[in-house]
Design an enzyme around this catalytic site. Structure first.
Site, PDB file in Angstrom:
ATOM      1  N   ARG A 176       2.279 -10.800  10.352  1.00 34.92           N
ATOM      2  CA  ARG A 176       3.600 -10.254  10.659  1.00 34.92           C
ATOM      3  C   ARG A 176       4.535 -11.441  10.223  1.00 34.92           C
ATOM      4  O   ARG A 176       5.915 -11.019  10.038  1.00 34.92           O
ATOM      5  CB  ARG A 176       4.058 -10.098  12.215  1.00 34.92           C
ATOM      6  CG  ARG A 176       2.892  -9.196  12.687  1.00 34.92           C
ATOM      7  CD  ARG A 176       3.112  -7.580  12.064  1.00 34.92           C
ATOM      8  NE  ARG A 176       1.796  -7.775  11.488  1.00 34.92           N
ATOM      9  CZ  ARG A 176       1.562  -7.043  10.136  1.00 34.92           C
ATOM     10  NH1 ARG A 176       2.379  -6.104   9.770  1.00 34.92           N
ATOM     11  NH2 ARG A 176       0.376  -6.876   9.492  1.00 34.92           N
TER      12      ARG A 176
ATOM     13  N   GLN B 135      -7.536  -5.025   9.921  1.00 38.50           N
ATOM     14  CA  GLN B 135      -6.419  -4.697  10.788  1.00 38.50           C
ATOM     15  C   GLN B 135      -6.795  -3.507  11.687  1.00 38.50           C
ATOM     16  O   GLN B 135      -6.044  -2.901  12.151  1.00 38.50           O
ATOM     17  CB  GLN B 135      -5.274  -4.295   9.959  1.00 38.50           C
ATOM     18  CG  GLN B 135      -4.734  -5.415   9.294  1.00 38.50           C
ATOM     19  CD  GLN B 135      -3.361  -5.067   8.650  1.00 38.50           C
ATOM     20  OE1 GLN B 135      -2.304  -4.977   9.115  1.00 38.50           O
ATOM     21  NE2 GLN B 135      -3.244  -5.134   7.200  1.00 38.50           N
TER      22      GLN B 135
ATOM     23  N   ASP C 294      -3.460   7.468   4.887  1.00 40.84           N
ATOM     24  CA  ASP C 294      -3.054   6.189   5.097  1.00 40.84           C
ATOM     25  C   ASP C 294      -3.600   5.609   6.512  1.00 40.84           C
ATOM     26  O   ASP C 294      -4.065   6.329   7.288  1.00 40.84           O
ATOM     27  CB  ASP C 294      -1.389   6.119   5.379  1.00 40.84           C
ATOM     28  CG  ASP C 294      -0.985   4.759   5.211  1.00 40.84           C
ATOM     29  OD1 ASP C 294      -1.587   3.979   4.693  1.00 40.84           O
ATOM     30  OD2 ASP C 294       0.328   5.021   5.423  1.00 40.84           O
ATOM     31  N   GLU C 295      -3.791   4.344   6.489  1.00 36.97           N
ATOM     32  CA  GLU C 295      -4.026   3.634   7.719  1.00 36.97           C
ATOM     33  C   GLU C 295      -5.696   4.224   8.046  1.00 36.97           C
ATOM     34  O   GLU C 295      -5.927   4.284   9.206  1.00 36.97           O
ATOM     35  CB  GLU C 295      -3.267   3.801   8.941  1.00 36.97           C
ATOM     36  CG  GLU C 295      -1.948   3.141   8.409  1.00 36.97           C
ATOM     37  CD  GLU C 295      -1.705   1.669   8.437  1.00 36.97           C
ATOM     38  OE1 GLU C 295      -2.850   0.829   8.502  1.00 36.97           O
ATOM     39  OE2 GLU C 295      -0.821   1.039   8.406  1.00 36.97           O
TER      40      GLU C 295
ATOM     41  N   LYS D  61       0.711  -1.318   0.059  1.00 39.15           N
ATOM     42  CA  LYS D  61      -0.077   0.092  -0.005  1.00 39.15           C
ATOM     43  C   LYS D  61       0.699   1.195   0.139  1.00 39.15           C
ATOM     44  O   LYS D  61       0.367   2.170  -0.714  1.00 39.15           O
ATOM     45  CB  LYS D  61      -1.038  -0.119   1.079  1.00 39.15           C
ATOM     46  CG  LYS D  61      -0.429   0.036   2.521  1.00 39.15           C
ATOM     47  CD  LYS D  61      -1.346   0.100   3.714  1.00 39.15           C
ATOM     48  CE  LYS D  61      -0.572   0.145   4.753  1.00 39.15           C
ATOM     49  NZ  LYS D  61       0.107   1.450   5.233  1.00 39.15           N
ATOM     50  N   THR D  62       1.939   1.113   0.605  1.00 40.56           N
ATOM     51  CA  THR D  62       2.674   2.343   0.817  1.00 40.56           C
ATOM     52  C   THR D  62       3.525   2.777  -0.775  1.00 40.56           C
ATOM     53  O   THR D  62       3.581   3.904  -1.092  1.00 40.56           O
ATOM     54  CB  THR D  62       3.909   2.246   1.702  1.00 40.56           C
ATOM     55  OG1 THR D  62       3.487   2.007   2.918  1.00 40.56           O
ATOM     56  CG2 THR D  62       4.886   3.554   1.927  1.00 40.56           C
TER      57      THR D  62
END
Length: 743
Positions: free
Chosen positions: A598, A248, A217-218, A34-35
């Protein structure tokens, strides 16, 4: 058009980057890049469409994410790209610095941290003789109210109960104290920015026109105020691009509202929705567990992670009799994986839902002689000695800062007691002036005792001298604070010699940070330095190189590790006992989903039948999440590593690739460890005598140069020195086996 910009993007990512007009929602699964999509979209707007950088806003949630995005954009667009990349709090503080007068503040307002806020609340509770409410309780309730957009008036009108009504009045008094001190807390940065936009249409219109393209973002972590600010600024152009993953959303406890992402399409009817489901991080078996788990949630957008990697080893379930055996199993597995598969310490993460569940494992890892760090541990800027020096800087910068005044008026001790402080506070309340100004009046009063009056005069004179140095280089100002207050001598009076030396070294390190700030920052004023410290508290931790990470799941969101152990997976622990109702369990399930994703190569999920918690040993059943991780597809079972095999516990049965090293009992694991220790070459001895290595001593390392010992731990030949190097940070060495000498 710059085609190189799209070279490293997948077809889906390219499609998203090319979609520049109107509202866009990107549901970006864990590890889906996504970044990369965010930064490439901004670069596309600037390079290919000719949009000036100052017309583009990118909002992130952490300083780390801000730095990463800014660095990527600098590499792609050059250092003068002018794109606004900030956290929500920093973005709001920039706007408030320019327009604070519109809402009754001065541009030099202070930003209060939690400790400052609690001191104000403590003072209010004392003045109103309220002893049945705790400052933490009141602060938490006020913060929650602000995140929901409540004023003291609206809060009082919406709550029931005598205590909550009382908190509503305290809320009102708290805001009065902040205004009088020309200060805002973290929540106020958001609340006051939104209030500014609503109260002054011209200011709001300016920023609506300025930011033609807005990126958040997020987005799943936004609270009501953040969502309102985003929507308000996007009102004119409607070019709002939000990226997030409802699976998330794990920060409800600090105000995050999952409905912001779930109902985004209800606010923007013409929204374009994209799903990034290709995962570049984890193996198919790990993602199979993640997908199987999260589909049990009802509050989510339907999506499924698809692995771009080849099949790896199976996900393993470790079942132990108690937490001590669990810790032994994990330590044994780490030894085995390092020996058989060449993993390094930094490749491992041990994740827990709550910090207390990691105690037994941390002890076992320490006993095994394995270097580790506890992520999210003690923060540098929360150390008392740093906060004391910072309070002096804050009062120099903003003499109306009451919290800073209260922190340092009697530190170092100067004989100004409670009677004198009450007298100063009385003048402050009567005249409606800040405490420091009231202290100046008190210095001329005949009502104070001779000693209190003389010490108050001395303090006022001290601050006068420091305020005259406000425009000096910041490290020089800090040095003046240390000299004029006899700071080091005070530490030596209050602490043991070793502890005083360590604390003073921390202050010297803080002074060096101020010097570096002056060298690196374009805005190196005292106000800018204080704001950078206040808005971006850093954790002074042992760096990850050479260390296993032990952490809560929340602290590792955004990170990844080749090998992950998720431990203490029992009902009442994970999910937590207080989260058994439907809505709360869904959030707990999302926390587990974050933990699973993770892992890159190997995932171990562990439970123990008996666990020592809160002073007693509890008996718990394995977590429901373990069974939910089982795929509907029928696959071969795997063995329960902790001992006897139980068919009903062989539930994470994914494909097995290569074996993970060995399989069997704890006794066999210990045999493996002993064998490894015998094979490993005996380390060289560089220091036969280690007694002179003490906290505060300077050393010279053959590779890293000069540093200062900030901590000595361990016993006899296993004594470890934690050394701080000016340019490299902190490293740990076994003194006997390290090529270093005392200076």
């Amino acid at each position: 058009m710059n085609q190189d910009l799209f070279a490293e993007l997948s077809s889906k990512q390219k499609e998203i980057v090319m979609c520049t007009e109107g509202p866009v929602l990107v549901l970006a699964g864990a590890g889906s890049g996504k970044t990369r999509v965010l930064t490439h979209r901004i670069a596309h707007l600037v390079q290919n469409l000719g949009i000036p950088g100052y017309n583009i806003l990118a909002i992130t949630f952490t300083n780390k994410a801000t730095k990463e995005m800014a660095e990527r954009l600098e590499n792609m667009l050059g250092p003068e790209n002018l794109v606004w990349v900030h956290t929500f709090h920093k973005f709001c503080s920039i706007i408030l610095r320019k327009h604070a007068d519109k809402i009754g503040f001065k541009s030099s307002f202070s930003i209060y941290d939690d400790d400052d806020s609690k001191k104000i609340i403590r003072k209010i509770l004392k003045n109103q003789k309220i002893d049945y409410l705790k400052e933490d309780e009141v602060k938490h309730e006020i913060s929650n109210a602000k995140q929901k957009g409540y004023t003291p008036e609206t809060y009082s009108s919406m709550v029931d109960g005598e205590n909550n009504q009382k908190i509503g009045k305290l809320f009102d008094k708290y805001q009065e104290e902040l205004l009088q001190a020309n200060a805002m807390d973290y929540d106020d940065l958001l609340v006051n920015a939104l209030e500014l936009f609503k109260r002054d249409p011209e200011v709001a219109e300016y920023y609506k026109n300025k930011f033609r393209y807005i990126h958040v973002d997020e987005f799943q972590d936004t609270n009501k105020i953040q969502n309102d600010i985003s929507n308000l600024i996007a009102e004119k152009w409607k070019n709002i691009f939000v990226v997030g993953d409802d699976d998330q959303c794990i920060y409800k406890w600090r105000g995050a509202e999952i409905d912001n992402i779930l109902k985004f399409d209800k606010i923007y009817k013409d929204v374009k929705i994209f799903k990034l489901e290709e995962n570049y991080r984890s193996t198919p078996n790990i993602l199979l567990s993640a997908n199987s788990l999260i589909k049990n949630n009802s509050e989510r957008h339907e999506k499924e992670l698809v692995a771009k990697r080849n099949s790896g080893v199976r996900v393993e379930y470790l079942n132990s009799y108690n937490d001590l055996q669990e810790a032994q199993q994990i330590a044994s597995l780490i030894y085995s994986l390092k020996y058989n598969h060449n993993y390094q310490n930094s490749d491992f993460a041990i994740l827990v839902r709550e910090a207390i569940a990691g105690n037994a494992i941390e002890n076992r890892i320490r006993e095994a002689g394995i270097n580790y760090r506890v992520l999210g541990g003690y923060k540098f800027y929360e150390r008392k000695e740093i906060l004391d020096v910072l309070a002096y800087l804050r009062l120099v910068s903003n003499p109306e800062d009451n919290a800073a005044f209260l922190r340092i008026i009697n530190y170092p001790k100067r004989g100004i007691g409670e009677v004198a402080l009450d007298f100063i506070s009385g003048i402050s309340n009567k005249k409606g002036i800040p405490l420091f100004e009231a202290a100046c009046f008190s210095a001329d009063s005949e009502e104070l005792s001779f000693r209190a009056k003389s010490q108050t005069i001395a303090f006022v004179d001290l601050m006068r001298k420091l305020i005259l140095k406000k425009n000096d280089r910041i490290e020089y100002l800090i040095r003046s604070i240390l000299e004029l207050t006899s700071f080091k001598e005070q530490l030596e009076k209050s602490h043991t010699k070793e502890e005083a030396e360590t604390r003073y070294e921390n202050v010297l390190f803080f002074m060096e940070q101020a010097r570096q700030f002056g060298l690196k920052s374009k805005y190196s004023s005292l106000d800018a330095f204080i704001e950078s410290v206040t808005l971006a508290p850093e954790t002074k931790e042992i760096e990850s190189e050479g260390c296993i990470t032990i952490s809560t799941v929340h602290a590792v969101k955004g990170l990844e590790f080749p090998v992950v152990f998720i431990v203490a997976c029992e009902e009442g622990v994970f999910p937590a006992r207080q989260s058994i109702n439907h809505e709360e369990v869904e959030e707990e399930r999302r926390v587990m989903y974050v933990a699973i994703t993770r892992a890159k190569d190997r995932l171990y999920v562990s439970s123990a039948r008996r666990r020592f918690r809160y002073g007693k040993e509890e008996t718990n059943y394995p977590s429901r999440f373990i069974s939910e991780m089982k795929s509907e597809e029928k696959r071969p079972a795997f063995s329960d590593f902790g001992g006897k095999n139980f068919e009903d516990e062989r539930i994470l049965s994914h494909d097995s690739g290569d074996d993970y090293g060995y399989n069997g009992s704890v006794e066999k694991a210990n045999e493996c460890i002993n064998t490894i220790k015998q094979i490993i070459k005996t380390p060289n001895v560089y220091n036969e005598s280690i007694e002179d290595y003490k906290t505060g001593k300077k050393i010279k390392h053959s590779r890293y140069g000069e540093g200062v010992i900030i901590l000595i731990s361990g016993e006899e030949d296993d004594r470890v020195a934690t050394v701080e190097f000016p340019d490299l940070g902190i490293k740990k060495f076994v003194i006997k086996n390290t090529p270093m000498t005392l200076i």
